[in-house]
Design an enzyme around this catalytic site. Sequence first.
Site: not given
Ligand code: CAA
Length: 260
Positions: A66, A111, A114, A134
């Site tokens: 998400a 998400g 999911e 999360e």
């Molecule tokens: N939401 C918003 N933006 C996201 C995102 C997310 N879940 N995941 C990645 N992005 C964005 C980053 O902020 C980044 O944006 P900018 O270029 O503007 O800085 C862009 O995508 C590229 O991401 P990274 O630079 O972080 O890429 P990376 O290769 O270094 O890392 C990754 C990849 C490990 C997937 C890392 O992006 C990450 O950890 N993302 C978040 C994963 C996460 O925590 N997901 C769970 C979200 S909570 C949820 O999903 C709740 C639910 O159950 C409903």
Amino acid sequence: MTYENIVFNKEAAIASLYINRPQALNALNKDTLNEIRSAVMTAQTDPEIQVLIISGTGEKAFVAGADIAYMQNLTPVEGRAFGALGQEVFRSIETMEKPVIAAVNGFALGGGCELAMCCDFRIAVPQAVFGQPEVGLGIIPGFGGTQRLPRLVGAGMAKQLIYTGANIDAQEALRIGLVNQVVPAATLIDYSFTLAQKIIRHAPQAVRYAKLAINEGMQTDIDRAMTLEADLFGLCFSTHDQTEGMTAFLEKRSPNYTGQ
Ligand code: CAA
């Protein structure tokens, strides 16, 4: 409807839906969820479509979760509503009367994991990464993860993954039963289409009843589930395709299914 965050295509009986927000690794915000809902409704109601394939654009991410930027300042009421929206959209995929295949082309986190789990089954590339991170963000999985992950891999493994927030690779996901198969990235979509083609060779109503029997049966006790199976088995005998399938077998020819 014109889509901005997804790409939705139809190739005869097979539809494909790609989450398409490469700038955010295909993270799901409200607009994206609403677009997914609309495309799923189209796939459900279009009589020509028999199978839906869900994937992500680009080579890096299926869906990285998400949208954290969107969620950062939500109030509890807004957070609940966002979770409920994701749950509703994913449940519409799960209960769609046609098979849905997740073609997991990269990160499937939060998400994203999911979304993959509400599909009927998952095919992944070796580079795919799965996880429910999360708790590391101060929240819990909110689009069905606390419910579908234990149903898929067992409560113990689901708790380990969710409490630690650990990512696992495609091979580990295969080992624990989270994905069905791991295929080379270059063949993922073709392979998913091949599976879809195999499905659409069969009687659509029978596939639909099989999905219903499995999904509903998994939610109830074995005796009720057996009754449901018997009811749906009986219902098959009211279809043209049952007559056609058995007649074709006995006449040693290929069946000509109409979905009736
Ligand atoms: N939401 C918003 N933006 C996201 C995102 C997310 N879940 N995941 C990645 N992005 C964005 C980053 O902020 C980044 O944006 P900018 O270029 O503007 O800085 C862009 O995508 C590229 O991401 P990274 O630079 O972080 O890429 P990376 O290769 O270094 O890392 C990754 C990849 C490990 C997937 C890392 O992006 C990450 O950890 N993302 C978040 C994963 C996460 O925590 N997901 C769970 C979200 S909570 C949820 O999903 C709740 C639910 O159950 C409903």
